[in-house]
Design an enzyme around this catalytic site. Structure first.
Site, PDB file in Angstrom:
ATOM      1  N   ASP A   1     -22.087 -16.680  70.414  1.00  0.00           N
ATOM      2  CA  ASP A   1     -22.940 -15.649  70.881  1.00  0.00           C
ATOM      3  C   ASP A   1     -23.317 -15.800  72.419  1.00  0.00           C
ATOM      4  O   ASP A   1     -23.214 -14.854  73.306  1.00  0.00           O
ATOM      5  CB  ASP A   1     -24.063 -15.284  70.240  1.00  0.00           C
ATOM      6  CG  ASP A   1     -23.683 -14.965  68.656  1.00  0.00           C
ATOM      7  OD1 ASP A   1     -22.854 -14.431  68.397  1.00  0.00           O
ATOM      8  OD2 ASP A   1     -24.446 -15.357  67.714  1.00  0.00           O
TER       9      ASP A   1
ATOM     10  N   HIS B   1     -25.248  -8.605  63.884  1.00  0.00           N
ATOM     11  CA  HIS B   1     -24.056  -8.048  64.967  1.00  0.00           C
ATOM     12  C   HIS B   1     -23.521  -6.900  64.567  1.00  0.00           C
ATOM     13  O   HIS B   1     -23.530  -6.128  65.313  1.00  0.00           O
ATOM     14  CB  HIS B   1     -23.182  -9.195  65.063  1.00  0.00           C
ATOM     15  CG  HIS B   1     -23.512 -10.400  65.844  1.00  0.00           C
ATOM     16  ND1 HIS B   1     -23.992 -10.593  66.886  1.00  0.00           N
ATOM     17  CD2 HIS B   1     -23.263 -11.650  65.282  1.00  0.00           C
ATOM     18  CE1 HIS B   1     -24.193 -11.683  67.278  1.00  0.00           C
ATOM     19  NE2 HIS B   1     -23.753 -12.680  66.083  1.00  0.00           N
TER      20      HIS B   1
ATOM     21  N   HIS C   1     -27.426 -12.754  59.720  1.00  0.00           N
ATOM     22  CA  HIS C   1     -26.974 -12.905  61.205  1.00  0.00           C
ATOM     23  C   HIS C   1     -25.749 -12.423  61.740  1.00  0.00           C
ATOM     24  O   HIS C   1     -26.063 -11.630  62.653  1.00  0.00           O
ATOM     25  CB  HIS C   1     -26.540 -14.496  61.309  1.00  0.00           C
ATOM     26  CG  HIS C   1     -26.227 -14.738  63.035  1.00  0.00           C
ATOM     27  ND1 HIS C   1     -26.976 -15.276  63.918  1.00  0.00           N
ATOM     28  CD2 HIS C   1     -25.399 -14.596  63.533  1.00  0.00           C
ATOM     29  CE1 HIS C   1     -26.441 -15.587  64.814  1.00  0.00           C
ATOM     30  NE2 HIS C   1     -25.372 -15.157  64.935  1.00  0.00           N
ATOM     31  N   GLU C   2     -24.804 -12.209  60.988  1.00  0.00           N
ATOM     32  CA  GLU C   2     -23.566 -11.312  61.215  1.00  0.00           C
ATOM     33  C   GLU C   2     -23.956 -10.020  60.865  1.00  0.00           C
ATOM     34  O   GLU C   2     -23.336  -9.167  61.612  1.00  0.00           O
ATOM     35  CB  GLU C   2     -22.372 -11.693  60.160  1.00  0.00           C
ATOM     36  CG  GLU C   2     -21.784 -13.312  60.749  1.00  0.00           C
ATOM     37  CD  GLU C   2     -21.587 -13.532  62.155  1.00  0.00           C
ATOM     38  OE1 GLU C   2     -20.934 -12.663  62.478  1.00  0.00           O
ATOM     39  OE2 GLU C   2     -21.612 -14.509  62.437  1.00  0.00           O
TER      40      GLU C   2
END
Length: 375
Positions: free
Chosen positions: A176, A83, A79-80
């Protein structure tokens, strides 16, 4: 305390010590009877697999819980990285990714103020989680139903990644969804105003989560999440306002406002000057006028009042202050001052000290700007 375990695209992936404490607890929570029974119902409704939590042994529950807990934080890492990938597409450097008790955090060298950039960087994480969830879900269609533990683990990861994406898209800054909200609002209003609105939404969600975690159903984790959101929202809002107030200022602009005292002055004289100037520190200069350090109120407290007349400033001045280039932006200088243990920093121009800047100088400028600038 953080430990670097690997690097992806040159980005250090770090584990916070809190994660080592929380992982066994999370494994136990996932592997408990009620939790697995609920997950089994979801898995059976989404896939052709049929699993029964009641048939699992205690060892099976621990294996599933451990695999799911580790897999969850692996999913958070992806997930990170989503980003991070989006940020690097805009040439924004990613300093690190840190996994801790409440998830993960990708540290960027800067947050873009362009609404479209922040939007795509923010949504990249949840989109990645949805993709990971879809892959786990698709795997359930090919994994034999007899591989009960594998089916359970994949089903849990599919559910968790979807929940991770949905939860992160709540419009609760600094999550987010809160960043997406700020990006959308920033299309038609100032960045500061958009941040304030997104922060207020985050604070509202934090209050709701605390109510749910304390009054409705006792949940320490939900209370921790609420505190994280509240602190993150208020801190981000305050930081953005300060950055805007200091916009256009370099740290050397603050030096001209600071006083200086000669190194051969007595402590008694300086005490009076500190009191009259309502400051806790002043720059100390030698006979040539070069700044050599700072005299602070704490240094004066370390000597006896009877020695004030015989002690010179040069004898008790702090000379090992952090140094910063005068062209550094005032906001970056403030961040550096707050991150250190010093009461002030020496400002240099071409390697030569030109003055002293302390928290009081920033406070004076911020108060003046706050009274004269409307957002």
């Amino acid at each position: 305390m953080n430990y670097t375990v690997l690097r992806v695209w040159g980005i250090p992936i770090r584990l916070n010590i809190s994660l080592f404490v929380f992982l066994p607890i999370l494994a136990w929570l996932i592997g408990s009877g009620e939790q697995l029974a609920a997950y089994a119902t979801l898995i059976n409704s989404m896939t052709p697999a049929t699993v029964e939590a009641a048939q699992l042994t205690d060892a099976d529950r621990w294996i599933i819980g451990t695999a799911a807990a580790i897999g969850l934080f692996a999913s958070v890492t992806l997930h990170e990285l989503g980003h991070a990938w989006a940020a690097m597409r805009y040439d924004i450097e990613v300093e690190s990714i840190t996994l801790w008790i409440l998830g993960g955090l990708a540290s960027l060298t800067e947050m873009p103020k362009e609404w479209n950039r922040e939007f795509w960087i923010a949504v990249a994480g949840p989109v990645t989680s949805l993709l990971v969830g879809a892959v786990c879900l698709a795997a359930l269609f090919v994994v034999p139903e007899s591989a009960t533990l594998v089916v359970f683990a994949l089903g849990l990861l599919a559910v968790m990644n979807v929940v991770l994406a949905i939860f992160n898209m709540l419009p609760a800054f600094p999550m987010d969804g809160g960043r997406v909200l700020r990006a959308v609002l920033a299309r038609n209003r100032s960045y500061v105003s958009a941040t304030r609105t997104a922060a207020r939404a985050g604070i509202a969600f934090a209050i709701v989560f605390i109510f749910l975690g304390v009054v409705v159903a006792f949940s320490p984790v939900l209370v921790l999440v609420a505190l994280f959101i509240y602190i993150g929202a208020t801190t981000e809002s305050r930081t953005v306002v300060i950055a805007e107030l200091l916009s256009g200022f370099s740290v050397s602009d603050l030096v001209s406002q600071s006083e200086t005292v000669p190194a051969d002055a007595t402590a008694e004289t300086i005490l009076a000057r500190l009191l009259s100037a309502r400051r806790t520190n002043l720059a100390v200069v030698d006979k040539s006028g070069t700044v050599v350090g700072a005299i602070t109120a704490s240094a004066l407290r370390d000597i006896r009042p009877a020695e004030y007349e015989t002690t010179t400033v040069g004898e008790i001045a702090t000379t090992d202050l952090p140094r910063i280039d005068g062209e550094t932006s005032a906001f970056d200088a403030l961040q550096e001052l707050r991150s250190g243990r010093s009461e002030a920093v020496l400002v240099e121009r071409d390697g030569v000290p030109i003055g002293l800047v302390s928290q009081e100088d920033f406070t004076a400028v911020l108060n003046f700007r706050r009274d004269t600038v409307a957002f």
